[in-house]
Design a protein around this motif. Structure first.
Motif, PDB file in Angstrom:
ATOM      1  N   TYR A 352      28.437  31.911  14.420  1.00  0.00           N
ATOM      2  CA  TYR A 352      27.529  31.739  13.286  1.00  0.00           C
ATOM      3  C   TYR A 352      28.181  32.335  12.047  1.00  0.00           C
ATOM      4  O   TYR A 352      28.682  33.465  12.068  1.00  0.00           O
ATOM      5  CB  TYR A 352      26.181  32.416  13.574  1.00  0.00           C
ATOM      6  CG  TYR A 352      25.417  31.756  14.697  1.00  0.00           C
ATOM      7  CD1 TYR A 352      24.409  30.838  14.438  1.00  0.00           C
ATOM      8  CD2 TYR A 352      25.739  32.021  16.032  1.00  0.00           C
ATOM      9  CE1 TYR A 352      23.717  30.217  15.473  1.00  0.00           C
ATOM     10  CE2 TYR A 352      25.059  31.402  17.073  1.00  0.00           C
ATOM     11  CZ  TYR A 352      24.055  30.501  16.786  1.00  0.00           C
ATOM     12  OH  TYR A 352      23.378  29.885  17.803  1.00  0.00           O
ATOM     13  N   ARG A 353      28.159  31.560  10.943  1.00  0.00           N
ATOM     14  CA  ARG A 353      28.833  31.952   9.711  1.00  0.00           C
ATOM     15  C   ARG A 353      27.869  31.888   8.532  1.00  0.00           C
ATOM     16  O   ARG A 353      26.950  31.078   8.502  1.00  0.00           O
ATOM     17  CB  ARG A 353      30.033  31.035   9.436  1.00  0.00           C
ATOM     18  CG  ARG A 353      31.083  31.016  10.526  1.00  0.00           C
ATOM     19  CD  ARG A 353      32.131  29.955  10.237  1.00  0.00           C
ATOM     20  NE  ARG A 353      33.201  29.934  11.232  1.00  0.00           N
ATOM     21  CZ  ARG A 353      33.143  29.275  12.379  1.00  0.00           C
ATOM     22  NH1 ARG A 353      32.051  28.587  12.679  1.00  0.00           N
ATOM     23  NH2 ARG A 353      34.162  29.303  13.213  1.00  0.00           N
ATOM     24  N   ALA A 354      28.161  32.753   7.550  1.00  0.00           N
ATOM     25  CA  ALA A 354      27.410  32.714   6.295  1.00  0.00           C
ATOM     26  C   ALA A 354      28.203  31.922   5.258  1.00  0.00           C
ATOM     27  O   ALA A 354      29.399  31.657   5.430  1.00  0.00           O
ATOM     28  CB  ALA A 354      27.152  34.129   5.797  1.00  0.00           C
ATOM     29  N   LEU A 355      27.540  31.559   4.166  1.00  0.00           N
ATOM     30  CA  LEU A 355      28.211  30.836   3.094  1.00  0.00           C
ATOM     31  C   LEU A 355      29.066  31.795   2.275  1.00  0.00           C
ATOM     32  O   LEU A 355      28.636  32.897   1.921  1.00  0.00           O
ATOM     33  CB  LEU A 355      27.173  30.163   2.187  1.00  0.00           C
ATOM     34  CG  LEU A 355      26.393  28.994   2.811  1.00  0.00           C
ATOM     35  CD1 LEU A 355      25.309  28.508   1.859  1.00  0.00           C
ATOM     36  CD2 LEU A 355      27.334  27.853   3.176  1.00  0.00           C
ATOM     37  N   LYS A 356      30.274  31.360   1.967  1.00  0.00           N
ATOM     38  CA  LYS A 356      31.223  32.201   1.245  1.00  0.00           C
ATOM     39  C   LYS A 356      30.702  32.584  -0.133  1.00  0.00           C
ATOM     40  O   LYS A 356      30.784  33.751  -0.544  1.00  0.00           O
ATOM     41  CB  LYS A 356      32.561  31.463   1.119  1.00  0.00           C
ATOM     42  CG  LYS A 356      33.608  32.218   0.332  1.00  0.00           C
ATOM     43  CD  LYS A 356      34.898  31.407   0.246  1.00  0.00           C
ATOM     44  CE  LYS A 356      35.933  32.118  -0.610  1.00  0.00           C
ATOM     45  NZ  LYS A 356      37.207  31.335  -0.702  1.00  0.00           N
ATOM     46  N   GLU A 357      30.146  31.609  -0.857  1.00  0.00           N
ATOM     47  CA  GLU A 357      29.696  31.898  -2.216  1.00  0.00           C
ATOM     48  C   GLU A 357      28.518  32.865  -2.233  1.00  0.00           C
ATOM     49  O   GLU A 357      28.354  33.654  -3.174  1.00  0.00           O
ATOM     50  CB  GLU A 357      29.309  30.594  -2.936  1.00  0.00           C
ATOM     51  CG  GLU A 357      28.280  29.736  -2.207  1.00  0.00           C
ATOM     52  CD  GLU A 357      28.928  28.733  -1.267  1.00  0.00           C
ATOM     53  OE1 GLU A 357      28.266  27.738  -0.924  1.00  0.00           O
ATOM     54  OE2 GLU A 357      30.109  28.956  -0.883  1.00  0.00           O
ATOM     55  N   VAL A 358      27.691  32.841  -1.184  1.00  0.00           N
ATOM     56  CA  VAL A 358      26.567  33.776  -1.105  1.00  0.00           C
ATOM     57  C   VAL A 358      27.069  35.195  -0.848  1.00  0.00           C
ATOM     58  O   VAL A 358      26.602  36.160  -1.455  1.00  0.00           O
ATOM     59  CB  VAL A 358      25.580  33.334  -0.011  1.00  0.00           C
ATOM     60  CG1 VAL A 358      24.502  34.386   0.198  1.00  0.00           C
ATOM     61  CG2 VAL A 358      24.958  31.998  -0.365  1.00  0.00           C
ATOM     62  N   CYS A 359      28.027  35.331   0.054  1.00  0.00           N
ATOM     63  CA  CYS A 359      28.526  36.661   0.412  1.00  0.00           C
ATOM     64  C   CYS A 359      29.341  37.294  -0.725  1.00  0.00           C
ATOM     65  O   CYS A 359      29.356  38.525  -0.878  1.00  0.00           O
ATOM     66  CB  CYS A 359      29.384  36.578   1.666  1.00  0.00           C
ATOM     67  SG  CYS A 359      28.439  36.183   3.148  1.00  0.00           S
ATOM     68  N   GLN A 360      30.038  36.487  -1.521  1.00  0.00           N
ATOM     69  CA  GLN A 360      30.840  37.040  -2.609  1.00  0.00           C
ATOM     70  C   GLN A 360      29.959  37.721  -3.663  1.00  0.00           C
ATOM     71  O   GLN A 360      30.387  38.690  -4.299  1.00  0.00           O
ATOM     72  CB  GLN A 360      31.669  35.924  -3.271  1.00  0.00           C
ATOM     73  CG  GLN A 360      32.744  35.346  -2.376  1.00  0.00           C
ATOM     74  CD  GLN A 360      33.816  36.359  -1.989  1.00  0.00           C
ATOM     75  OE1 GLN A 360      34.115  37.267  -2.750  1.00  0.00           O
ATOM     76  NE2 GLN A 360      34.370  36.205  -0.801  1.00  0.00           N
ATOM     77  N   ALA A 361      28.752  37.247  -3.828  1.00  0.00           N
ATOM     78  CA  ALA A 361      27.835  37.831  -4.814  1.00  0.00           C
ATOM     79  C   ALA A 361      26.889  38.855  -4.208  1.00  0.00           C
ATOM     80  O   ALA A 361      26.050  39.415  -4.921  1.00  0.00           O
ATOM     81  CB  ALA A 361      27.024  36.702  -5.488  1.00  0.00           C
ATOM     82  N   CYS A 362      27.013  39.120  -2.908  1.00  0.00           N
ATOM     83  CA  CYS A 362      26.091  40.045  -2.229  1.00  0.00           C
ATOM     84  C   CYS A 362      26.477  41.490  -2.531  1.00  0.00           C
ATOM     85  O   CYS A 362      27.655  41.864  -2.421  1.00  0.00           O
ATOM     86  CB  CYS A 362      26.111  39.784  -0.727  1.00  0.00           C
ATOM     87  SG  CYS A 362      24.996  40.865   0.206  1.00  0.00           S
ATOM     88  N   PRO A 363      25.511  42.361  -2.866  1.00  0.00           N
ATOM     89  CA  PRO A 363      25.832  43.762  -3.151  1.00  0.00           C
ATOM     90  C   PRO A 363      26.244  44.571  -1.921  1.00  0.00           C
ATOM     91  O   PRO A 363      26.822  45.644  -2.061  1.00  0.00           O
ATOM     92  CB  PRO A 363      24.522  44.291  -3.753  1.00  0.00           C
ATOM     93  CG  PRO A 363      23.460  43.400  -3.206  1.00  0.00           C
ATOM     94  CD  PRO A 363      24.093  42.051  -3.091  1.00  0.00           C
ATOM     95  N   LYS A 365      28.341  43.517   0.460  1.00  0.00           N
ATOM     96  CA  LYS A 365      29.518  42.933   1.089  1.00  0.00           C
ATOM     97  C   LYS A 365      30.458  44.000   1.651  1.00  0.00           C
ATOM     98  O   LYS A 365      31.089  43.810   2.700  1.00  0.00           O
ATOM     99  CB  LYS A 365      30.284  42.061   0.090  1.00  0.00           C
ATOM    100  CG  LYS A 365      31.479  41.331   0.700  1.00  0.00           C
ATOM    101  CD  LYS A 365      32.188  40.461  -0.306  1.00  0.00           C
ATOM    102  CE  LYS A 365      33.306  39.658   0.377  1.00  0.00           C
ATOM    103  NZ  LYS A 365      34.287  40.520   1.069  1.00  0.00           N
ATOM    104  N   ALA A 366      30.579  45.149   1.010  1.00  0.00           N
ATOM    105  CA  ALA A 366      31.485  46.208   1.478  1.00  0.00           C
ATOM    106  C   ALA A 366      31.057  46.741   2.842  1.00  0.00           C
ATOM    107  O   ALA A 366      31.891  47.171   3.642  1.00  0.00           O
ATOM    108  CB  ALA A 366      31.534  47.326   0.455  1.00  0.00           C
TER     109      ALA A 366
END
Length: 461
Positions: A352-363, A365-366
């Motif tokens: 199961y994968r998340a969308l790349k563009e959603v994760c790049q803007a997620c606070p 992510k670290a």
């Protein structure tokens, strides 16, 4: 005044009774109360010839073997000497003072022949289990499973590295009995077929034994003694000999659970075990059989670097997706396939994968995926069953089960320290199975004797 010197005087006649010289509280009296050997002769009738010289009574041989395993007499030569000298042993074996004790070679002849062909020792063990059920010691509601390493009668000096071992060079006609048994078990799930991985060393005298260092010390050749017990009173309801590897030990659980269901109609409500039995396929099989797995889940998904693990993501079964702590969805497929062969199969491992563009803007992510563009979560075929086990682990009944699991460990401690079965004396899978069955029978008989001592007769005036 000093009495006269004691000297043995020969007498023409003696009035002597073994019954009067065996103490009423002797353990053998209570064991004898529960030993049922009435069906042995009928069980063996087809394996004896109708002509020739009469053989040694099989009941006598079984009684002597029970004495040996109940009291930790490992050598059959010594067993014959002890029965010859000990009055209580003679009484239990139905031997009078003038009766001759069978020779030690008689045991080997019968064990390798009619005893194994008729599965007499399995019959004896199951008869004892049936008596435990009859006495109310087995409810069949809660069972525990575990395995213990028993050292084989083999050593490294007489072994071959796996690079030099070649089964095709063995001639079964000239091979010893243990080697022939090894060849016969190459396709059995408990031995040769348990794993394609070859052991580092293979013994010449007992090639079915497993070279193992599972005790975190020097490696040695061993077999695994697998016990399935009822936790009410610690009665062993089944026993199985396997290779000393996890796949064979876990696989024997299914064999033993099916066997107690067929033989005694016992179907446990829960099964208690350690983490080695907490694999996905094993938990899935237990859930399918309507058995609650009180087993820690074998899971390597945890992380030590402080990032989120799979446990931090919520599973949404209705939509077939995971939800991250920030509320974003991780999906296996994001469009409907017209070709069903390209879609989800329901078998194996799903990712199961998340969308790349959603994760790049997620606070977060670290904390989620610092080294990748988007998180990926794998879900095994039996993840639902693993979740059932995780939910059970949060209950009070699970805490009770973990305490009850110690009963099977105590049985192994008793087996090695009291009965002296720390090293096998017989070789081959059949030899290991014979010793484990006799030892488990002795432990059940001792348990019966402890809980229900034989009624004591009043002393004669």
């Amino acid at each position: 005044m000093m009495g006269p010197r004691q000297e043995a005087q020969a007498a023409l006649f003696y009035e002597f009774s073994l019954e009067d010289h065996v103490p009423q509280d002797n353990l053998l009296r209570s064991i004898d109360w529960f030993v049922d050997l009435n069906g042995i002769r009928a069980h063996l009738a087809d394996f004896y010839s109708h002509t020739g010289r009469p053989s040694v009574d099989p009941e006598l041989l079984i009684r002597m073997l029970l004495v040996g395993y109940c009291f930790g007499i490992r050598s059959e030569r010594r067993l014959c000497e002890e029965v010859h000298l000990n009055l209580a042993y003679r009484w239990f074996c139905r031997l009078d003072l003038g009766d001759r004790v069978p020779d030690h070679s008689t045991f080997s002849k019968n064990r390798h022949g009619r005893f194994r062909e008729s599965e007499l020792l399995r019959h004896l063990f199951e008869t004892t289990v049936a008596r435990c059920i009859e006495e109310g010691l087995v409810s069949g509601q809660r069972m525990a499973i575990d395995a213990s390493l028993i050292e084989a009668d083999a050593n490294k000096q007489n072994s071959t590295p796996k690079e030099e071992w070649n089964v095709s060079t063995i001639d079964p006609a000239d091979a010893p009995r243990a080697v022939r048994e090894y060849l016969d078990t190459l396709d059995e799930a408990a031995f040769g077929a348990a794993s394609p991985v070859q052991p580092k060393f293979t013994s010449h005298s007992d090639p079915a034994s497993q070279w193992t260092a599972a005790r975190k010390g020097p490696a040695f050749f061993a077999y695994s003694d697998n016990y399935l017990i009822d936790t009410d009173h610690g009665v062993i309801v089944d026993v199985e000999a396997t290779r000393s590897i996890r796949q064979a030990e876990v696989g024997s659980t299914k064999t033993m659970l099916r066997r107690v269901k067929d033989r005694f109609d016992l179907h446990p409500e829960r099964l208690i075990a350690d983490t080695a039995y907490g694999t996905g396929p094993m938990l899935g099989w237990l859930v399918e059989q309507k058995i609650a797995p009180h087993i820690p889940v074998f899971d390597k998904a945890g992380r030590s670097d402080g990032t989120w693990s799979r446990a931090d993501f919520e599973w949404d079964a209705e939509n077939d997706q995971y939800i991250c702590p920030e509320g974003h969805a991780l999906k296996q497929f994001r469009r409907n396939y017209s070709d069903p062969n390209r879609g989800p199969t329901g078998k194996g491992t799903a990712r199961y994968r998340a969308l790349k563009e959603v994760c790049q803007a997620c606070p977060s992510k670290a904390r989620c995926c610092p080294n990748t563009d988007a998180p990926k979560i794998t879900r095994e075929e039996h993840e639902d069953a693993r979740q059932v086990a995780r939910d059970i682990a949060k209950t009070r009944q699970y805490d009770t089960s973990m305490k009850l699991r110690k009963k099977v460990e105590m049985l192994f401690a008793h087996l090695k320290r009291i009965l002296g079965l720390g090293r096998l004396r017989l070789r081959g899978p059949c030899g290991a199975n014979d010793e484990f069955l006799l030892a488990a029978t002795a432990q059940n008989l001792r348990r019966l004797a402890k809980i229900f001592p034989a009624p004591q007769k009043p002393c004669k005036a």
